[in-house]
Design a protein around this motif. Structure first.
Motif, mmCIF file in Angstrom:
data_model
loop_
_atom_site.group_PDB
_atom_site.id
_atom_site.type_symbol
_atom_site.label_atom_id
_atom_site.label_comp_id
_atom_site.label_asym_id
_atom_site.label_seq_id
_atom_site.Cartn_x
_atom_site.Cartn_y
_atom_site.Cartn_z
ATOM 1 N N VAL A 27 0.780 -1.109 -0.061
ATOM 2 C CA VAL A 27 0.077 0.003 0.166
ATOM 3 C C VAL A 27 0.880 1.384 -0.152
ATOM 4 C CG1 VAL A 27 -1.746 1.072 1.151
ATOM 5 C CG2 VAL A 27 -1.978 -1.292 1.388
ATOM 6 N N GLY A 28 0.705 2.117 -0.898
ATOM 7 C CA GLY A 28 1.156 3.297 -0.856
ATOM 8 C C GLY A 28 0.228 4.470 -0.467
ATOM 9 N N PHE A 29 0.571 5.325 0.246
ATOM 10 C CA PHE A 29 0.108 6.357 1.059
ATOM 11 C C PHE A 29 0.165 7.985 0.442
ATOM 12 C CE2 PHE A 29 -0.606 3.081 4.157
ATOM 13 C CZ PHE A 29 -2.114 3.200 4.561
ATOM 14 N N ILE A 30 -0.904 8.591 0.327
ATOM 15 C CA ILE A 30 -0.719 10.020 -0.354
ATOM 16 C C ILE A 30 -1.442 11.000 0.711
ATOM 17 C CG2 ILE A 30 -1.093 11.698 -2.015
ATOM 18 C CD1 ILE A 30 -0.421 9.570 -4.125
ATOM 19 N N LEU A 31 -0.831 11.787 1.398
ATOM 20 C CA LEU A 31 -1.485 12.617 2.389
ATOM 21 C C LEU A 31 -1.780 14.014 1.819
ATOM 22 C CD1 LEU A 31 0.916 12.166 5.297
ATOM 23 C CD2 LEU A 31 -0.939 10.761 4.513
ATOM 24 N N THR A 32 -3.091 14.444 2.105
ATOM 25 C CA THR A 32 -3.543 15.740 1.447
ATOM 26 C C THR A 32 -3.268 16.631 2.492
ATOM 27 O OG1 THR A 32 -5.708 15.522 2.502
ATOM 28 C CG2 THR A 32 -5.466 14.698 0.080
ATOM 29 N N ASN A 33 -3.169 17.926 2.022
ATOM 30 C CA ASN A 33 -2.877 19.006 2.939
ATOM 31 C C ASN A 33 -3.988 18.869 4.219
ATOM 32 O OD1 ASN A 33 -0.425 20.273 2.003
ATOM 33 N ND2 ASN A 33 -1.851 21.068 0.496
ATOM 34 N N ASN A 34 -3.636 19.027 5.321
ATOM 35 C CA ASN A 34 -4.809 19.146 6.529
ATOM 36 C C ASN A 34 -5.399 17.824 6.388
ATOM 37 O OD1 ASN A 34 -4.485 22.028 7.422
ATOM 38 N ND2 ASN A 34 -5.085 22.469 5.218
ATOM 39 N N PHE A 35 -4.867 16.825 6.383
ATOM 40 C CA PHE A 35 -5.224 15.108 6.359
ATOM 41 C C PHE A 35 -5.534 14.964 7.823
ATOM 42 C CE2 PHE A 35 -0.901 14.642 7.331
ATOM 43 C CZ PHE A 35 -0.813 13.567 8.231
ATOM 44 N N THR A 36 -6.646 14.059 7.963
ATOM 45 C CA THR A 36 -7.111 13.667 9.212
ATOM 46 C C THR A 36 -6.136 12.383 9.947
ATOM 47 O OG1 THR A 36 -8.656 12.389 8.615
ATOM 48 C CG2 THR A 36 -9.182 14.549 9.409
ATOM 49 N N LEU A 37 -5.502 12.593 11.075
ATOM 50 C CA LEU A 37 -4.760 11.687 11.484
ATOM 51 C C LEU A 37 -5.406 10.146 11.782
ATOM 52 C CD1 LEU A 37 -2.569 13.206 14.209
ATOM 53 C CD2 LEU A 37 -1.691 12.365 12.087
ATOM 54 N N THR A 38 -6.851 10.311 12.111
ATOM 55 C CA THR A 38 -7.532 9.153 12.179
ATOM 56 C C THR A 38 -7.814 8.460 10.824
ATOM 57 O OG1 THR A 38 -9.734 10.578 12.202
ATOM 58 C CG2 THR A 38 -8.674 9.684 14.461
ATOM 59 N N ALA A 39 -7.619 9.121 9.778
ATOM 60 C CA ALA A 39 -7.738 8.359 8.534
ATOM 61 C C ALA A 39 -6.496 7.860 8.088
ATOM 62 C CB ALA A 39 -8.289 9.358 7.345
ATOM 63 N N LEU A 40 -5.425 7.953 8.865
ATOM 64 C CA LEU A 40 -4.236 7.347 8.451
ATOM 65 C C LEU A 40 -3.691 6.434 9.382
ATOM 66 C CD1 LEU A 40 -1.309 7.395 6.930
ATOM 67 C CD2 LEU A 40 -0.778 9.214 8.302
ATOM 68 N N ALA A 41 -3.699 6.685 10.697
ATOM 69 C CA ALA A 41 -2.984 5.752 11.943
ATOM 70 C C ALA A 41 -3.652 4.272 12.032
ATOM 71 C CB ALA A 41 -3.138 6.653 13.258
ATOM 72 N N PRO A 42 -4.905 4.221 11.985
ATOM 73 C CA PRO A 42 -5.629 3.027 12.203
ATOM 74 C C PRO A 42 -5.175 2.059 11.162
ATOM 75 C CG PRO A 42 -7.231 4.606 12.641
ATOM 76 C CD PRO A 42 -5.939 5.480 12.098
ATOM 77 N N PHE A 43 -5.051 2.628 9.677
ATOM 78 C CA PHE A 43 -4.890 1.939 8.507
ATOM 79 C C PHE A 43 -3.245 1.322 8.559
ATOM 80 C CE2 PHE A 43 -6.616 2.027 4.000
ATOM 81 C CZ PHE A 43 -5.977 0.928 3.647
ATOM 82 N N ILE A 44 -2.350 2.236 8.982
ATOM 83 C CA ILE A 44 -0.921 1.689 8.965
ATOM 84 C C ILE A 44 -0.897 0.746 10.141
ATOM 85 C CG2 ILE A 44 1.245 2.751 9.671
ATOM 86 C CD1 ILE A 44 1.059 5.104 7.642
ATOM 87 N N ASP A 45 -1.488 0.993 11.244
ATOM 88 C CA ASP A 45 -1.303 0.110 12.404
ATOM 89 C C ASP A 45 -1.833 -1.123 12.187
ATOM 90 O OD1 ASP A 45 0.256 0.831 14.603
ATOM 91 O OD2 ASP A 45 -1.504 1.286 15.987
ATOM 92 N N ALA A 46 -2.784 -1.129 11.352
ATOM 93 C CA ALA A 46 -3.518 -2.601 11.096
ATOM 94 C C ALA A 46 -2.485 -3.311 10.005
ATOM 95 C CB ALA A 46 -4.659 -2.405 10.484
ATOM 96 N N LEU A 47 -2.002 -2.731 9.249
ATOM 97 C CA LEU A 47 -0.990 -3.122 8.129
ATOM 98 C C LEU A 47 0.462 -3.643 9.062
ATOM 99 C CD1 LEU A 47 -1.202 -0.681 5.227
ATOM 100 C CD2 LEU A 47 -2.131 -2.819 5.313
ATOM 101 N N ARG A 48 0.793 -2.681 9.861
ATOM 102 C CA ARG A 48 1.984 -3.269 10.712
ATOM 103 C C ARG A 48 1.597 -4.407 11.317
ATOM 104 N NH1 ARG A 48 3.378 -2.665 15.935
ATOM 105 N NH2 ARG A 48 1.234 -1.428 16.500
ATOM 106 N N LEU A 49 0.556 -4.666 12.105
ATOM 107 C CA LEU A 49 0.118 -5.853 12.908
ATOM 108 C C LEU A 49 0.018 -7.034 12.043
ATOM 109 C CD1 LEU A 49 -2.076 -4.008 15.594
ATOM 110 C CD2 LEU A 49 0.186 -5.197 15.892
#
Length: 384
Positions: A27-49
């Motif tokens: 998965v490759g992530f692209i962050l928009t200006n003023n992105f929300t952390l809750t839209a990123l952190a759970p996604f990456i943490d799930a992949l990490r686990l």
């Protein structure tokens, strides 16, 4: 010529990465200006686990990265900056390219180079994912045509105002439509991540991931979005989704048959569940909702009775007037005569949004009602 430059810039002139060089899920992530952390952190943490045993976090079965066109950190909506891990790279490395959205009205979300990258990724058949307002980004560059698009109830009105030719889905957590996936954001991102992990690594890995995150089980895509705070407590999920559908289709009402088809339930069962939860039949509630909207328009706008009848979803003015008198005991003309001079008080709020403010049973308030409480405070001060 421009298209060729775009493709070569992102690796289009060479062969795609070999399958054996890739993880089971990339998965490759692209962050928009003023992105929300809750839209990123759970996604990456799930992949990490999911990527490693326990929570050792090595990128073995899953790989992920954060890309960007600029080296400077991208600021999130809460003020935390996140720097890219690498520049925009060949999109064919990934199973999914995820656009993480956030604030809508705080300037451009992405630059032209990143938008070109997304178009190139789409041309290669890479599945694009829009989370939070990432769906707006994909829609603005024409990548959601002829596809269902999930948005949060909070931004439903924003979406239909900006994209009148697209039909948003605001009664589900996320929507998978071929090579496009859109998610309403928030906690629903964890559910989407679990779905992708199960798709590529199996159910056991997805369950292990959710349990470490202290989530009992992932919710399905069709799970209705949690109700905003102005909604009557409805515990049945199908009824909640039905209320959302009704509110989204005031001007173009759905038949009960269309609603039950979308909910995948029989008409008889739906009628019974709805009556138990709401206290009346679906048809009666739906008609009452549209008539209440018509009543609000009569008292708060200068539109003609015929125009109001059309906006409230009635075929003609006569039908609207008959139903209106049955519910309120007076004709629309009588309500208009007693409405008073204070109409069209706030041109910045749409009539339907303002109606939701005054309607405690409305399932889908406009997000602007939660952003500026001052008019309500002024109104209260005037009454006092």
């Amino acid at each position: 010529m421009g298209k060729t430059v775009e493709y070569r810039r992102f690796g289009g002139s060479g062969p795609a990465p070999r399958q054996e060089e890739r993880a089971l899920l990339s998965v490759g992530f692209i962050l928009t200006n003023n992105f929300t952390l809750t839209a990123l952190a759970p996604f990456i943490d799930a992949l990490r686990l999911a990527a490693d045993e326990g929570d050792r976090s090595r990128q073995i079965r899953c790989r992920w990265t954060i890309m960007g066109s600029r080296a400077e950190p991208v600021m999130s909506s809460c003020g935390i900056g996140v720097a890219r891990w690498e520049p925009l790279t060949d999109p064919r490395r990934f199973d999914y390219v995820v656009v993480v959205g956030g604030l809508l009205h705080a300037g451009p979300q992405l630059d032209d180079e990143t938008l070109a990258y997304l178009r190139a990724a789409a041309s290669y058949g890479v599945t694009l994912v829009g989370v939070c307002t990432g769906s707006f980004v994909l829609s603005r560059i024409g990548l959601m045509k002829n596809r269902r698009c999930c948005v949060s109830w909070y931004h439903h009105r924003d979406f239909i105002e900006e994209f009148p030719d697209l039909v948003p889905v605001a009664d589900q957590l996320y929507v998978v439509d071929r090579d496009r996936i859109t998610c309403s954001g928030g906690a629903g991102v964890a559910d989407l991540a679990a779905f992708l992990i199960e798709r590529h690594l199996g159910r056991a890995t997805a369950q292990k991931t959710m349990h470490i995150l202290l989530i009992d089980k992932a919710r399905p895509a069709s799970q209705s979005q949690p109700q905003p705070p102005t909604v009557v407590e409805i515990t049945n999920d199908r009824v909640r989704r039905a209320l959302l559908l009704m509110e989204q289709h005031i001007s173009d009402p759905l038949s009960v048959e269309e609603i039950v088809h979308r909910l995948n339930v029989s008409t008889r069962q739906f009628e019974r569940l709805f009556r138990l939860a709401v206290g009346t039949s679906p048809a009666t509630y739906y008609r009452s909702l549209r008539l209440r909207y018509g009543h609000w328009l009569l008292r708060n706008t200068k539109r003609s009775v015929t125009a109001i009848a059309n906006e409230a979803g009635f075929a003609d003015c006569a039908h609207f007037s008959r139903q209106f008198r049955e519910l309120f005991g007076v004709s629309p003309s009588e309500v208009r005569r007693t409405a008073g001079p204070d109409v069209e008080a706030d041109p910045h709020v749409s009539p339907l949004a303002a109606f939701r403010r005054s309607n405690a049973n409305s399932p889908l308030p406009d997000r602007r009602l939660f952003e500026d409480p001052e008019p309500i405070a002024r109104d209260t001060a005037q009454v006092d």
